[in-house]
Design a protein around this motif. Structure first.
Motif, short mmCIF file in Angstrom:
data_model
loop_
_atom_site.label_atom_id
_atom_site.label_comp_id
_atom_site.label_asym_id
_atom_site.label_seq_id
_atom_site.Cartn_x
_atom_site.Cartn_y
_atom_site.Cartn_z
N UNK A 65 0.84 -1.21 0.00
CA UNK A 65 0.00 0.00 0.00
C UNK A 65 0.87 1.25 0.00
N UNK A 66 1.99 1.21 0.71
CA UNK A 66 2.91 2.36 0.69
C UNK A 66 3.40 2.61 -0.73
N UNK A 67 3.76 1.55 -1.46
CA UNK A 67 4.15 1.72 -2.86
C UNK A 67 2.99 2.27 -3.69
N UNK A 68 1.78 1.79 -3.40
CA UNK A 68 0.61 2.32 -4.11
C UNK A 68 0.40 3.80 -3.83
N UNK A 69 0.60 4.21 -2.59
CA UNK A 69 0.47 5.62 -2.23
C UNK A 69 1.53 6.46 -2.94
N UNK A 70 2.76 5.96 -2.95
CA UNK A 70 3.85 6.69 -3.62
C UNK A 70 3.56 6.83 -5.11
N UNK A 101 10.72 -2.76 0.19
CA UNK A 101 11.36 -3.69 -0.75
C UNK A 101 11.30 -3.13 -2.17
N UNK A 102 12.26 -3.47 -2.98
CA UNK A 102 12.34 -2.98 -4.35
C UNK A 102 11.13 -3.42 -5.18
N UNK A 103 10.81 -2.60 -6.18
CA UNK A 103 9.75 -2.95 -7.14
C UNK A 103 10.32 -3.22 -8.53
N UNK A 104 11.64 -3.14 -8.67
CA UNK A 104 12.26 -3.21 -10.00
C UNK A 104 12.00 -4.51 -10.75
N UNK A 105 11.86 -5.62 -10.05
CA UNK A 105 11.70 -6.90 -10.76
C UNK A 105 10.26 -7.17 -11.21
N UNK A 106 9.33 -6.31 -10.87
CA UNK A 106 7.94 -6.50 -11.30
C UNK A 106 7.79 -5.99 -12.73
N UNK A 149 -1.46 3.06 -17.35
CA UNK A 149 -0.56 1.93 -17.63
C UNK A 149 0.83 2.44 -18.01
N UNK A 150 0.90 3.47 -18.84
CA UNK A 150 2.20 4.04 -19.23
C UNK A 150 2.90 4.61 -18.01
N UNK A 151 2.16 5.33 -17.17
CA UNK A 151 2.77 5.87 -15.96
C UNK A 151 3.34 4.74 -15.10
N UNK A 152 2.56 3.68 -14.89
CA UNK A 152 3.02 2.58 -14.04
C UNK A 152 4.24 1.89 -14.65
N UNK A 153 4.28 1.77 -15.96
CA UNK A 153 5.45 1.18 -16.62
C UNK A 153 6.69 2.02 -16.32
N UNK A 154 6.57 3.33 -16.45
CA UNK A 154 7.69 4.23 -16.16
C UNK A 154 8.04 4.21 -14.67
N UNK A 155 7.03 4.13 -13.83
CA UNK A 155 7.24 4.08 -12.38
C UNK A 155 8.04 2.84 -12.01
N UNK A 156 7.66 1.70 -12.57
CA UNK A 156 8.40 0.45 -12.30
C UNK A 156 9.84 0.54 -12.81
N UNK A 157 10.00 1.07 -14.02
CA UNK A 157 11.34 1.17 -14.61
C UNK A 157 12.25 2.05 -13.77
N UNK A 159 12.11 2.27 -10.61
CA UNK A 159 12.23 1.72 -9.25
C UNK A 159 11.44 2.52 -8.24
N UNK A 160 10.48 3.29 -8.73
CA UNK A 160 9.65 4.10 -7.84
C UNK A 160 10.24 5.46 -7.53
N UNK A 161 11.23 5.86 -8.30
CA UNK A 161 11.89 7.13 -7.99
C UNK A 161 11.43 8.29 -8.85
#
Length: 163
Positions: A65-70, A101-106, A149-157, A159-161
């Motif tokens: 949920x913290x990652x979702x909030x970010x 924990x990292x989100x990079x591998x998703x 979807x595009x935003x989330x793709x960029x967000x994952x790439x 690493x949430x930064x």
């Protein structure tokens, strides 16, 4: 926050009980979850997708949920709903509670597949909670799926930064 994080068990019990009373009042006032109660779901739709995309093995619920909030802070900022300084301030506050924990591998495919199974998406009309300013929550419907979807793709790439 610093005082809360360093408080003892009795003080923490007081904080948790006060938060639970507030939540119970909101839930009781909106049993169908079509008004103020939905604001309690801030970050949950994306957070649940993080959990499901990793088969519920990588994240504790609060971490997801913290990652979702970010993610929603960054997306709200990108949509012009929240000032960049406010989004960055809230992200720093979330991260002060503990390392996530990292989100990079998703992959975006796994995340998106999980997201579209969420009850907020099932009707095809994405409904999410955004923060237009500090201390305010706003329910938005009709979120553009391809832009999200595009935003989330960029967000994952990133690493949430992205914030």
């Amino acid at each position: 926050l610093p005082e809360i994080l360093k408080c003892g068990a009795a003080e923490m019990q007081h904080v948790v009980m006060a938060a639970a009373r507030i939540k119970a009042d909101v839930v009781a006032s909106d049993e169908r979850e079509d008004g103020p109660r939905m604001t309690l779901n801030y970050g949950h739709s994306v957070g649940h997708a993080f959990e499901a995309a990793t088969n519920y093995k990588k994240y504790k619920h609060g971490e997801a949920v913290a990652w979702g909030m970010i993610a929603l802070l960054a997306y709200g900022r990108d949509l012009g709903l929240l000032k960049a300084d406010d989004a960055a301030r809230l992200v720093r506050l979330i991260l002060r509670i503990g390392r996530l924990p990292s989100i990079k591998e998703i992959t975006i495919q796994k995340l998106w597949d999980a997201f579209v199974r969420d009850k907020k998406f099932r009707s095809g009309n994405i409904r999410m909670v955004f923060l237009p300013e500090l201390g305010q929550a706003e329910i938005r419907t009709g979120i553009d799926a391809s832009a999200l979807r595009k935003f989330l793709k960029d967000f994952l790439a990133s690493g949430g930064s992205l914030v």
